[in-house]
Each structure stands twice: as C-alpha cells, then as structure tokens.
Write an enzyme that holds these catalytic residues in place. Structure first.
Site, mmCIF file in Angstrom:
data_model
loop_
_atom_site.group_PDB
_atom_site.id
_atom_site.type_symbol
_atom_site.label_atom_id
_atom_site.label_comp_id
_atom_site.label_asym_id
_atom_site.label_seq_id
_atom_site.Cartn_x
_atom_site.Cartn_y
_atom_site.Cartn_z
ATOM 1 N N LYS A 111 0.962 -1.157 0.252
ATOM 2 C CA LYS A 111 -0.308 -0.106 0.258
ATOM 3 C C LYS A 111 0.814 1.423 0.182
ATOM 4 O O LYS A 111 2.078 0.916 1.044
ATOM 5 C CB LYS A 111 -0.996 -0.143 1.306
ATOM 6 C CG LYS A 111 -2.083 1.195 1.422
ATOM 7 C CD LYS A 111 -3.162 0.545 0.142
ATOM 8 C CE LYS A 111 -3.905 1.400 0.038
ATOM 9 N NZ LYS A 111 -5.093 0.881 -1.126
ATOM 10 N N GLY A 156 -23.179 3.453 0.865
ATOM 11 C CA GLY A 156 -22.010 4.035 0.302
ATOM 12 C C GLY A 156 -22.634 3.992 -1.193
ATOM 13 O O GLY A 156 -22.998 2.937 -1.679
ATOM 14 N N GLY A 162 -20.813 5.562 -3.943
ATOM 15 C CA GLY A 162 -19.606 6.010 -4.695
ATOM 16 C C GLY A 162 -19.595 5.109 -5.770
ATOM 17 O O GLY A 162 -20.748 4.694 -6.789
ATOM 18 N N VAL A 186 -18.533 1.601 -6.108
ATOM 19 C CA VAL A 186 -18.920 0.686 -6.415
ATOM 20 C C VAL A 186 -20.218 0.455 -6.350
ATOM 21 O O VAL A 186 -20.832 -0.174 -6.833
ATOM 22 C CB VAL A 186 -18.090 -0.465 -5.025
ATOM 23 C CG1 VAL A 186 -18.785 -2.153 -5.401
ATOM 24 C CG2 VAL A 186 -16.601 -0.664 -5.587
HETATM 25 P P1 NAI Z 1 -16.051 5.858 -2.813
HETATM 26 O O1 NAI Z 1 -15.386 7.033 -2.357
HETATM 27 O O2 NAI Z 1 -16.089 5.872 -4.815
HETATM 28 O O3 NAI Z 1 -18.142 5.850 -2.519
HETATM 29 C C1 NAI Z 1 -17.464 5.661 -1.271
HETATM 30 C C2 NAI Z 1 -19.703 6.618 -1.141
HETATM 31 O O4 NAI Z 1 -19.229 5.311 0.337
HETATM 32 C C3 NAI Z 1 -19.065 8.028 -1.225
HETATM 33 O O5 NAI Z 1 -20.040 8.604 -1.857
HETATM 34 C C4 NAI Z 1 -19.213 7.963 0.697
HETATM 35 O O6 NAI Z 1 -19.832 9.349 0.151
HETATM 36 C C5 NAI Z 1 -20.092 7.025 1.059
HETATM 37 N N1 NAI Z 1 -20.408 7.081 3.250
HETATM 38 C C6 NAI Z 1 -18.930 7.427 3.265
HETATM 39 N N2 NAI Z 1 -19.317 6.967 4.199
HETATM 40 C C7 NAI Z 1 -20.533 7.170 4.705
HETATM 41 C C8 NAI Z 1 -21.884 6.504 5.532
HETATM 42 N N3 NAI Z 1 -21.120 6.387 7.126
HETATM 43 N N4 NAI Z 1 -23.072 6.056 5.395
HETATM 44 C C9 NAI Z 1 -23.487 6.344 3.992
HETATM 45 N N5 NAI Z 1 -22.181 6.758 2.870
HETATM 46 C C10 NAI Z 1 -21.212 6.983 3.214
HETATM 47 O O7 NAI Z 1 -15.515 4.146 -3.058
HETATM 48 P P2 NAI Z 1 -15.557 3.150 -3.625
HETATM 49 O O8 NAI Z 1 -14.417 3.305 -4.597
HETATM 50 O O9 NAI Z 1 -17.462 3.140 -4.238
HETATM 51 O O10 NAI Z 1 -14.965 2.038 -2.606
HETATM 52 C C11 NAI Z 1 -16.373 1.938 -1.727
HETATM 53 C C12 NAI Z 1 -15.634 1.375 -0.319
HETATM 54 O O11 NAI Z 1 -15.197 -0.858 -1.291
HETATM 55 C C13 NAI Z 1 -14.345 1.741 -0.304
HETATM 56 O O12 NAI Z 1 -14.180 0.582 1.616
HETATM 57 C C14 NAI Z 1 -12.910 0.617 -0.619
HETATM 58 O O13 NAI Z 1 -12.246 0.004 0.004
HETATM 59 C C15 NAI Z 1 -13.903 -0.221 -0.713
HETATM 60 N N6 NAI Z 1 -13.556 -0.731 -2.178
HETATM 61 C C16 NAI Z 1 -13.248 -0.654 -3.184
HETATM 62 C C17 NAI Z 1 -13.069 -0.816 -4.078
HETATM 63 C C18 NAI Z 1 -12.793 0.132 -5.676
HETATM 64 O O14 NAI Z 1 -12.537 -1.245 -7.044
HETATM 65 N N7 NAI Z 1 -13.104 0.589 -5.715
HETATM 66 C C19 NAI Z 1 -12.051 -2.524 -4.328
HETATM 67 C C20 NAI Z 1 -11.964 -3.223 -3.209
HETATM 68 C C21 NAI Z 1 -12.672 -2.327 -2.249
#
Ligand code: NAI
Length: 377
Positions: free
Chosen positions: A116, A208, A210, A212
C-alpha cells in the site's frame, strides 16, 4: 528497523529547516516520542516500510510491502491520498491496508503480495507531490505495482503515469469488476443461506453510493426486490434517485437496520461493530468496503447471531483481479477477466462450507486459508 524519527531526520527535515538550536532540540524530543514502526499494532513482520519525503514538493507518505515484493512476484496495492492527522496515522494505514492486500490476493489465487502507498494530502503543489511520489515508486523498480484508491482520481493517475511505468488501472474501471465480484459473492451467500442463488426478488440495503455502490446497483436493479440505499453525500443520493427511481433512500444512520436479505456495506471501514451488529436485521452481510469488521470479535458476534458474513477481502477482490489482468496481459479479454472474477463465488462457497462444518466464524476461516497460501512468500 526504521524508526519514524530516524526516517524524518534522515530525510533532512531537522537540518534543513533553519530552526534555532532550542527549536531543534524540542523537535528532536517530540520525534523521540513517536513509536517505532515495529511496535505499531498493525506491523506484521512487513517486508519493507519506507517513509517518503521530498522537501521540494512537500511529499510526505509511506510505502509498505507486506508480503512478496520481488521482481518475479511484485506486491500490488493502490495508492491512497488522505488528510491524515499525523505521520503515525498514515504509517498505520499503510501497514494495515498492505496486510489486507496480501490476504485479498491469496484468497483470489493471485500469486503476488500485498502493498500500500499512502500520501498525506498536500495543501498545494499536488502534481509535483504526485510526480515525486511516482519517482519513489520507480526506486522499487517494479517490486511495487500501484493504482487508484481513495483520494486519487484518474487525472492523478495520469500525472503519475507520466513518471512511472508501475501504475495500473487504465484499461478498465476496477470498481466495475469489484461490483461484479460482489454479485458473485452474494449469489454464493444466497445459495448457502437459502439454497437458491437467484437474486430475483431478494431485498438489499446498500450503504455508500460511490463508484462500487452505483455499479452494484446497475447490476442488481433489474432483478432485485426492495432496495434501500443511503449515502452521506447529497449529490450521490440525488444521482441514485434519478437513475434508479425504485430504490428507497433512507437516512445513513439507519441503513444497517433495514429488514432485508442482504446488507451491503460499500462505504468506509468498521460498518460492523458492537453498536451496529445487534441492530442488523439482515440474513447476510456482503459488501465491498474494506475492513468492515471492527475487530475479529465482530465476526464472532455475527456468527453467534446467525448472520452469514461474506469476508470483505474475498468479496471485493474483483478490482484487484482486473488490475492484475492488465499487468499480466497486453491484450484485453473481458471473458478471461470475468472467468477470474466468477471464482470469487467458489472461494466463498468453500469458506461457508468449512464454517458450517466446524461451527466457526467465516472471517476466521478466511484468514486461515489466506495465511496458508501466502506463507513463505
Ligand atoms: P467511493 O469513495 O467512490 O464511495 C464511497 C461512498 O461512501 C461515498 O459516496 C461516500 O459519501 C459514502 N459514505 C461514506 N461514509 C458513509 C456513511 N457513513 N454512510 C453512507 N455512505 C457513506 O469509494 P468506492 O470506490 O465506491 O469504494 C467503496 C468501498 O469499497 C471502500 O471501502 C473501498 O476501499 C472499497 N473497495 C473499493 C474498490 C474499488 O474497486 N473501487 C475495490 C475494493 C474495495
């Protein structure tokens, strides 16, 4: 072994700052209070930990390699750029997340190690910071392969790509494959819990929205029954309301309390803790967020409650699988990639069967299987 204090001094922060002798003494004393890397709770006999500093750009960060990290067996791990409150917090994040990457790779059958990179979010000169970070990645000469994590976007990736060839995540959107892997994981979970893997009519709570979370909604929306969703970001909520009108938005604080077949944490860490676990009303927990369990005991609590927990790093391996495919193959073959991602379901089915047979939590079984695989890297 590197001490945070040693690395800071070695990087010239004290000598180059032009401070008075007293100020330098004070700084020296405060550095002495910083813990040794190997005494941090997240340290797990990591192969390599390095503090990154460049006084010209202002870069501060860490690269940690947990297992592997040779030219034949590089270590993979995306780079995060975050507002860390201290160097210690940044170091601990890189140690914890690099370890998780080793477990993820091992369970997914990926013969590489976990690593990382973390950058302490700069106030200014962002591009210079990213370039100087990418130069440090080059020092490792291909033993560390990286891409985008939280706080790094496609533009940042391109800035770093201009300096280093060891960046991945250009050919496909990893979050698309993370979402696809989630669907495979959920099908295996439904099969285990209800004897039928069909998503049709099943209810979901998605925390969430975002990258994913929304890719996941695209995949389940046409077939699923009731879907509840929440995000703390108003814009994300509005987008989902427009794009998926049948989804019912609920307050972020109550998303985990919905009575559903599947609760999917897709936001940040520790969604499953001593407060939320007693309030869960779902048969299954399967989502993409990293580090969903507050600690190992949280897995035991879920097990005792009879809630089937699909271990996070098994569920969310699709993104890693897609960047490894990009690293290994010049030509893109979506069918090859999908075949790899589909295996996530088989991996989970085996973990569930062993957990059922031995009456032990799924997170403990997953850790043991992964540790056996990467032992000796
Ligand atoms: P992202 O940053 O695009 O989306 C995360 C979303 O969660 C944001 O819209 C944020 O506002 C929301 N959020 C934060 N705290 C919250 C809460 N308490 N309640 C509701 N919503 C909340 O991140 P992404 O890429 O979608 O990743 C999501 C998770 O999956 C992260 O933990 C990341 O580490 C994990 N992950 C992502 C991968 C990827 O390919 N993007 C691969 C493996 C794991």
């Amino acid at each position: 072994m590197i001490r945070l204090s040693d690395t800071l001094v070695a990087a010239g922060r004290v000598s180059s700052s032009g401070q008075s002798l007293m100020e330098r003494l004070k700084l020296g004393l405060s550095f002495m209070k910083t813990p040794r890397i190997e005494s941090l709770p997240e340290f797990d006999d990591h192969r390599f930990v390095s503090f990154l500093y460049d006084h010209k750009s202002g870069l501060r960060g860490f690269i940690s390699i947990h297992r592997a990290g040779s030219l034949e067996r590089p270590a993979f791990g995306a780079t995060r750029c975050w507002k860390y409150r201290s160097e210690e917090e940044a170091a601990r994040d890189s140690l914890r997340l690099s370890r998780l990457m080793s477990y993820k790779a091992a369970l997914a059958g990926i013969p590489y190690g976990g690593a990382k990179g973390v950058i302490m979010a700069p106030q200014e000169k962002r591009d210079q910071v990213l370039k100087s970070y990418a130069e440090r990645v080059n020092f490792l000469g291909g033993r560390f392969i990286t891409g985008t994590d939280a706080g790094i976007d496609d533009r940042d990736l391109n800035v770093m790509r201009g300096v280093s060839p060891y960046l991945v995540g250009f050919r496909t959107d990893p979050s698309k494959y993370t979402a696809l892997g989630m669907v495979k994981a959920i099908q295996a979970s439904l099969e285990e819990k209800f004897g039928n893997a069909d998503i049709k009519g099943k209810s979901f709570a998605v925390q969430g929205l975002g990258k994913v979370g929304t890719n996941f909604l695209k995949l389940i929306y046409p077939k699923a029954g009731m879907i509840y969703a929440a995000d703390i970001d108003r814009e994300r909520v509005e987008y989902v309301q427009k794009r998926f009108p049948r989804v019912r938005i609920v307050p972020a604080a109550s998303i985990h309390k919905q009575t559903v077949d599947v609760f999917s944490p897709c936001a940040l860490s520790h969604a499953l803790n001593r407060e939320t676990i007693p309030e869960l009303e779902s048969a299954i927990v399967a989502g993409a967020a990293n580090n969903q369990l507050e600690d190992k005991a949280a897995g035991e609590l879920l097990h005792k409650r009879g809630i089937l927990y699909a271990p996070d790093y098994a569920v969310n391996a699709g993104g890693l699988i897609s960047v490894v495919d990009e690293y290994e193959h010049k030509k893109f073959d979506p069918a090859r990639l999908e075949r790899q991602v589909n295996k996530i379901g088989d991996t989970l089915a085996k973990i569930f069967a062993q957990s059922r047979k031995e009456k032990r939590p799924t997170n403990v079984i997953a850790d043991e299987v992964a540790e056996k695989k990467f032992d000796g890297y």
